[in-house]
Enzyme design. Structure first.
Site, short mmCIF file in Angstrom:
data_model
loop_
_atom_site.label_atom_id
_atom_site.label_comp_id
_atom_site.label_asym_id
_atom_site.label_seq_id
_atom_site.Cartn_x
_atom_site.Cartn_y
_atom_site.Cartn_z
N SER A 49 -48.85 -28.81 -0.66
CA SER A 49 -49.57 -27.74 0.05
C SER A 49 -51.06 -28.02 -0.09
O SER A 49 -51.48 -28.81 -0.95
CB SER A 49 -49.23 -26.38 -0.58
OG SER A 49 -49.76 -26.33 -1.90
N ASP A 84 -47.74 -29.99 3.53
CA ASP A 84 -46.98 -28.77 3.81
C ASP A 84 -47.94 -27.68 4.32
O ASP A 84 -48.98 -27.44 3.70
CB ASP A 84 -46.33 -28.33 2.48
CG ASP A 84 -45.31 -27.24 2.64
OD1 ASP A 84 -44.78 -27.07 3.76
OD2 ASP A 84 -45.01 -26.57 1.63
N HIS A 85 -47.61 -27.04 5.42
CA HIS A 85 -48.44 -25.97 6.00
C HIS A 85 -49.91 -26.38 6.12
O HIS A 85 -50.80 -25.69 5.62
CB HIS A 85 -48.34 -24.68 5.17
CG HIS A 85 -46.98 -24.07 5.24
ND1 HIS A 85 -46.54 -23.39 6.34
CD2 HIS A 85 -45.97 -24.07 4.35
CE1 HIS A 85 -45.29 -22.99 6.12
NE2 HIS A 85 -44.91 -23.39 4.94
N HIS A 177 -40.91 -17.38 2.06
CA HIS A 177 -41.30 -18.18 0.88
C HIS A 177 -41.17 -17.34 -0.38
O HIS A 177 -41.40 -16.14 -0.36
CB HIS A 177 -42.77 -18.62 1.00
CG HIS A 177 -43.00 -19.70 2.02
ND1 HIS A 177 -43.94 -19.59 3.01
CD2 HIS A 177 -42.40 -20.90 2.19
CE1 HIS A 177 -43.92 -20.70 3.74
NE2 HIS A 177 -42.99 -21.51 3.28
N HIS A 207 -37.71 -23.55 5.90
CA HIS A 207 -38.65 -23.28 4.80
C HIS A 207 -38.06 -22.20 3.91
O HIS A 207 -37.06 -21.57 4.25
CB HIS A 207 -39.99 -22.82 5.38
CG HIS A 207 -40.85 -23.95 5.87
ND1 HIS A 207 -42.00 -24.34 5.24
CD2 HIS A 207 -40.69 -24.78 6.93
CE1 HIS A 207 -42.53 -25.36 5.89
NE2 HIS A 207 -41.76 -25.65 6.93
N GLY A 208 -38.72 -21.97 2.78
CA GLY A 208 -38.29 -20.87 1.89
C GLY A 208 -36.90 -21.10 1.33
O GLY A 208 -36.09 -20.18 1.22
N ASN A 229 -36.91 -26.97 2.65
CA ASN A 229 -38.05 -26.97 1.74
C ASN A 229 -37.80 -26.10 0.51
O ASN A 229 -37.42 -24.93 0.65
CB ASN A 229 -39.28 -26.39 2.45
CG ASN A 229 -39.83 -27.29 3.54
OD1 ASN A 229 -39.17 -28.23 3.96
ND2 ASN A 229 -41.03 -27.00 3.98
N ASN A 231 -39.63 -24.97 -3.20
CA ASN A 231 -40.82 -25.01 -4.05
C ASN A 231 -40.63 -24.10 -5.26
O ASN A 231 -40.53 -24.55 -6.39
CB ASN A 231 -42.04 -24.59 -3.21
CG ASN A 231 -43.34 -24.66 -3.99
OD1 ASN A 231 -43.38 -25.19 -5.09
ND2 ASN A 231 -44.40 -24.11 -3.44
N THR A 232 -40.53 -22.78 -5.01
CA THR A 232 -40.52 -21.80 -6.10
C THR A 232 -39.41 -22.08 -7.13
O THR A 232 -39.62 -21.91 -8.34
CB THR A 232 -40.35 -20.37 -5.52
OG1 THR A 232 -41.35 -20.18 -4.51
CG2 THR A 232 -40.52 -19.31 -6.58
#
Ligand code: 13P
Length: 287
Positions: A49, A84-85, A177, A207-208, A229, A231-232
């Site tokens: 990101s 990303d984004h 997200h 995403h998310g 995707n 991430n968290t």
């Protein structure tokens, strides 16, 4: 093998599996994800990101680290380094810095402007063999300061953006997200189905990925999602493993405070989470 994401996603779409995009934050994250991919013979996408880019002192630093680590670890599976984004400026900076893939997130812009900028960036990226992702319909929640309301994308708009020549399309289908709220309505498969019908072979991006129930992820893949995707979830398992290590007093035993020891359980936890996701997405053995 450092490659753009275009070929690996075409292959994934045709093979009815998805490639995992895992966001990186530092050396440990990068190493854990690359080792997981190599061990499982899975293609992989390292996501960065703009916030993580700043944290790691810039896209050039990241690029240098990723290329060198890829060689030092002897990574043979296809791996893409992806923004990303990204903003318009961020995409240009990453193309310059050696990234092999970028996402232009023009979802907050008026459609005309999103289209004009996407078109320009598609030409620039493709002239250098770099793949490009576009977004239609905002992904909900917040990621590194990028906030979206989580609206579902309009299939007609998706088609318009695909026609600009992008390599993958992130379309909002109720995904958010971060951790999903208790009252989350779930993914809109109706929207996804309509988008896939309009966009044909285009690899779609979900995403998310954190916290979406496994059956929904699998169903989304059957409806054309080729990139998921995450991430968290990696952040959560890293934090939990690190907390356990400290709460057990291991940092006070011998040289347990050595960062190479202190960060090891978290790094292992990321690797295990990435492997779990690769198995769920069906990308194991596809390299
Ligand atoms: P999560 O943090 O919800 O996994 O989302 C990741 C993502 O979509 C990165 O673009």
């Amino acid at each position: 093998m450092i490659v753009s994401a275009a070929e690996m996603l075409k292959k994934a779409k045709a093979g009815h599996y998805a490639v995992g995009h895992f966001n990186i934050n530092n050396l440990e994250w990068t190493k854990a994800i690359l080792l997981a991919a190599e061990e499982k013979k899975s293609p992989v996408i390292l996501g960065v990101s703009e916030g993580a880019g700043k944290y790691m002192t810039g896209f050039k630093t990241i690029s240098a680290m990723v290329y060198a680590m890829h060689d030092a670890l002897g990574i043979t599976v296809p791996m893409a380094l992806h923004l990303d984004h990204g903003s318009y400026e961020g995409c240009k900076a990453c193309i310059e810095a050696g990234f092999t893939s970028v996402m232009f997130d023009g979802s907050a812009l008026p459609l005309e402007e999103n289209i004009a900028k996407t078109k320009e960036l598609v030409e620039l990226a493709h002239s250098k063999g770099i793949s490009i992702e576009a977004e239609v319909g905002a992904i909900g929640g917040e990621e590194d300061g990028v906030v979206g309301a989580g609206e579902c994308a309009d299939p007609e708009e998706c088609k318009m953006v695909c026609d600009l020549g992008v390599d993958m399309l992130a379309a909002g289908i109720g995904n958010i997200h971060g951790v999903y709220p208790e009252n989350w309505a779930g993914l809109s498969f109706e929207t996804l189905d309509a988008i896939q019908q309009k966009t044909g072979d285009m690899p779609l991006v979900l995403h998310g990925g954190t916290g979406i129930p496994e059956d929904m992820v699998k169903k989304a893949i059957t409806l054309g999602v080729s990139k998921v995707n995450v991430n968290t979830e990696c952040q959560l398992v890293f934090a939990e493993a690190t907390r356990k290590y400290i709460e057990a007093g291991k940092d006070k035993e011998g040289k347990g405070f050595d960062p190479r020891k202190l960060l090891a359980p978290g790094t292992e936890a990321i690797k295990a989470k990435v492997i779990e996701k690769m198995e769920l997405f069906g990308s194991v053995g596809q390299a």
